[in-house]
Design an enzyme around this catalytic site. Structure first.
Site, PDB file in Angstrom:
ATOM      1  N   ASP A 135       0.867  -1.298  -0.140  1.00  0.00           N
ATOM      2  CA  ASP A 135      -0.085  -0.087  -0.028  1.00  0.00           C
ATOM      3  C   ASP A 135       0.847   1.196   0.094  1.00  0.00           C
ATOM      4  O   ASP A 135       1.709   1.342   0.797  1.00  0.00           O
ATOM      5  CB  ASP A 135      -0.881   0.075   1.246  1.00  0.00           C
ATOM      6  CG  ASP A 135      -1.531  -1.095   1.689  1.00  0.00           C
ATOM      7  OD1 ASP A 135      -1.390  -1.842   0.816  1.00  0.00           O
ATOM      8  OD2 ASP A 135      -2.257  -1.308   2.716  1.00  0.00           O
TER       9      ASP A 135
ATOM     10  N   TRP B  16       5.497 -10.610   1.223  1.00  0.00           N
ATOM     11  CA  TRP B  16       4.979  -9.691   2.249  1.00  0.00           C
ATOM     12  C   TRP B  16       5.508 -10.049   3.574  1.00  0.00           C
ATOM     13  O   TRP B  16       5.737 -11.437   3.699  1.00  0.00           O
ATOM     14  CB  TRP B  16       3.181  -9.834   2.289  1.00  0.00           C
ATOM     15  CG  TRP B  16       2.711  -8.811   3.165  1.00  0.00           C
ATOM     16  CD1 TRP B  16       2.150  -7.714   3.069  1.00  0.00           C
ATOM     17  CD2 TRP B  16       2.197  -9.365   4.413  1.00  0.00           C
ATOM     18  NE1 TRP B  16       1.535  -7.057   4.066  1.00  0.00           N
ATOM     19  CE2 TRP B  16       1.721  -7.908   5.001  1.00  0.00           C
ATOM     20  CE3 TRP B  16       2.578 -10.381   5.285  1.00  0.00           C
ATOM     21  CZ2 TRP B  16       1.533  -7.985   6.347  1.00  0.00           C
ATOM     22  CZ3 TRP B  16       2.028 -10.409   6.700  1.00  0.00           C
ATOM     23  CH2 TRP B  16       1.463  -9.144   7.092  1.00  0.00           C
TER      24      TRP B  16
ATOM     25  N   SER C 110      -0.419   0.045   7.488  1.00  0.00           N
ATOM     26  CA  SER C 110      -0.888   1.400   6.736  1.00  0.00           C
ATOM     27  C   SER C 110      -1.335   2.539   7.736  1.00  0.00           C
ATOM     28  O   SER C 110      -1.871   2.067   8.711  1.00  0.00           O
ATOM     29  CB  SER C 110      -1.848   0.902   5.680  1.00  0.00           C
ATOM     30  OG  SER C 110      -1.091   0.305   4.694  1.00  0.00           O
TER      31      SER C 110
ATOM     32  N   ASP D 269      -5.461   1.091   9.764  1.00  0.00           N
ATOM     33  CA  ASP D 269      -5.395   1.734   8.468  1.00  0.00           C
ATOM     34  C   ASP D 269      -6.239   3.312   8.649  1.00  0.00           C
ATOM     35  O   ASP D 269      -7.041   3.632   7.816  1.00  0.00           O
ATOM     36  CB  ASP D 269      -5.874   1.227   7.062  1.00  0.00           C
ATOM     37  CG  ASP D 269      -5.515  -0.128   6.794  1.00  0.00           C
ATOM     38  OD1 ASP D 269      -4.300  -0.418   7.507  1.00  0.00           O
ATOM     39  OD2 ASP D 269      -6.143  -0.864   5.935  1.00  0.00           O
TER      40      ASP D 269
END
Ligand code: FRU
Length: 508
Positions: A53, A77, A114, A187
């Protein structure tokens, strides 16, 4: 540039020989990435390893800063840090040292997930999600063996180049709202209103659907839960990861966006779930802090392809710019071996048209990468064909009337690698096994912009639809671009070679 196969290159050369062959002191692995025909030339990506992201895009002291989810140790990841790139034009980027790293024993010991950047009290400030191991009862991520607790954390910039960040030790949000069995809690996206700061957090409730939780605060330090800003409906699907069933919304973004003069003010809500990034427009009551999506209630895809977790920011002259993560679609073993995975989309300018529909177009800054254009006019049952010497091009096709069928193909040594077809009668676009109706496209001459960059193909259709594809069989010299028109009318095709944004493809 001659294509060099990475494996045969590595097998045939010692590291020392690589330095002789490529004197700028790149390591053998970096040399291989620099010559990898599938690696983009003009999309931002880290020098190596994994990115996902975009995080906290911000304009500060005359520069654009873009942070992103980075695994600095491998092209898969994991172990999330915040990578950092800086630019004066949103197109050419300089790679910067890592901005945020997990703190051992801290609330982000298992990853800095994020979040966003805002200027609070004159200081650039990150608000992001920290992840740490926790007993099951305190965890907000429970998939299989993982019990992870998500909290919202703050860090403030210590210098104007945004290189050094000071973390606040205690979370500003330590737990989800009382009594809620959440499917996730991450997030954060803050914004300022007349009476203080507001914060959306991506979440969801088991059996109910994804949602955005809304908080209020004077100082972004102590946050009070208000209510859900928006919520989905139960999907009825079962999945180990609630994001896959739509019961968890990731990466919310919420902002006002003006339409053409005479239209009423709108707010836009973005979120990502079930592999797609979606938008709704609606009305936000700034007294009650309630968002009502437009009556259709429908959430539309921001992109129909390999694109996820976008986030936006306001450029200094007022444009709302969207960044998104271009995902890999090949098997993990292949991208792990390539040493890089993921790329950032081109900057997309968001606007609203008279019908309240979200429009997205590549920022004009991208046009600075074009070199001399090839131009052709094609007529019914004729085609434009061009052998691509390298895989960095923008192709623009503007039809002068609604064609019955317009087809764009990339053919590699006789085999079709990618095909996008617009069917004017149905108003549909088909690419591989995907077909979608392009908004307002029936009876309208289509306009297409297609950005080919190594294995990335980012396509824009009539400013209303975007489709990002990954194609791993393309090769420079052996790839032919073919644009065909069947039915009445004609179309103008322009094709530009695009300049690389980095001399050695290491982004900086
Ligand atoms: C979206 C996402 C976010 C999370 C981050 C972790 O792709 O899952 O919800 O914060 O990636 O890398």
């Amino acid at each position: 540039m001659v294509a060099i196969d990475r494996r045969s290159f590595l097998a045939g050369l010692t590291c020392a020989a690589a330095h002789r062959a490529f004197p700028s002191a790149l390591s053998a692995a970096a040399f291989a990435r620099a010559h990898d025909p599938l690696r983009p030339w003009y999309h931002l990506l880290p020098p190596h390893n994994w990115m996902n992201d975009p995080n906290g895009p911000i304009w500060w002291k005359g520069k654009y800063h873009l942070f992103y989810q980075l695994n600095p140790h491998a092209a898969v990841w994991g172990d999330m840090h915040w990578g950092h790139a800086v630019s004066t034009d949103m197109v050419h980027w300089d790679d910067q040292p890592i901005a945020l790293a997990p703190t051992p024993g801290g609330a982000d010991s298992e990853g800095c997930f994020s979040g966003s950047a805002v200027v609070f009290d004159g200081v650039p400030t990150f608000i992001y999600t920290g992840v740490q191991n926790a007993p099951r009862a305190q965890s907000t991520i429970r998939d299989g063996d993982n019990h992870l607790r998500e909290t919202q954390l703050l860090a403030t910039a210590e210098d104007d180049n945004l290189l050094h960040w000071k973390k606040r030790a205690e979370p500003v949000l330590a737990t989800p709202p009382e009594g809620m069995d959440v499917t996730g809690f991450r997030d954060p996206c803050p914004w300022k209103e007349e009476d203080g700061w507001y914060l959306g957090v991506g979440s969801g409730e088991r059996g109910k659907g994804g949602c955005v939780l809304l908080y209020r605060s004077q100082y972004l330090r102590h946050l009070e839960y208000l209510h859900k800003l928006a919520e989905g409906t139960p999907s009825g699907k079962e999945a180990a990861n609630p994001v896959d069933s739509g019961e968890m919304w990731e990466c919310p973004d919420f902002f006002p966006l003006a339409g053409p003069p005479g239209t009423s003010p709108h707010h836009v809500l973005l979120y990502s779930t079930e592999g797609k990034s979606l938008w709704t427009t609606g009305h936000y009551d700034t007294k009650a802090h309630r968002y009502t999506a437009d009556p259709t209630g429908k959430a539309w895809p921001l992109d129909h392809g390999a694109y996820y977790a976008p986030t936006s920011f306001l450029a200094p002259e007022g444009r709302r710019i969207l960044w998104g993560w271009i995902q890999e679609t090949r098997p993990p073993a292949q991208y792990a071996a390539a040493g890089w995975a993921g790329a950032m989309s081109l900057p997309r300018v968001l606007s609203l048209d008279a019908s309240g529909r979200l429009n997205l177009t590549p920022a004009k800054e991208v046009e600075a990468l074009r070199s001399l254009a090839l131009r052709a006019q094609i007529h019914a049952h004729s085609s434009f064909r061009h052998k691509l010497r390298h895989l960095r091009r923008e192709i623009q096709i503007i039809a002068d009337s609604p064609p019955s069928t317009l087809t764009v193909r990339l053919v590699v040594t006789g085999t079709e690698a990618w095909k996008l077809q617009f069917n004017g009668a149905a108003g549909t676009v088909t690419c591989s096994d995907l077909t979608f109706t392009a908004a307002g496209s029936v009876d309208r001459p289509p306009e297409l912009r297609i950005f080919v960059d190594g294995s990335v193909i980012e396509s824009f259709f009539n400013a209303t639809d975007a489709l990002t594809s990954r194609v791993y069989t393309v090769q420079p010299h052996a790839t032919e671009l073919i644009v065909e028109l069947s039915g009445p009318g004609s179309a103008e095709v322009q094709s530009w070679p695009m300049r690389a944004i980095s001399p050695d493809r290491m982004t900086g």
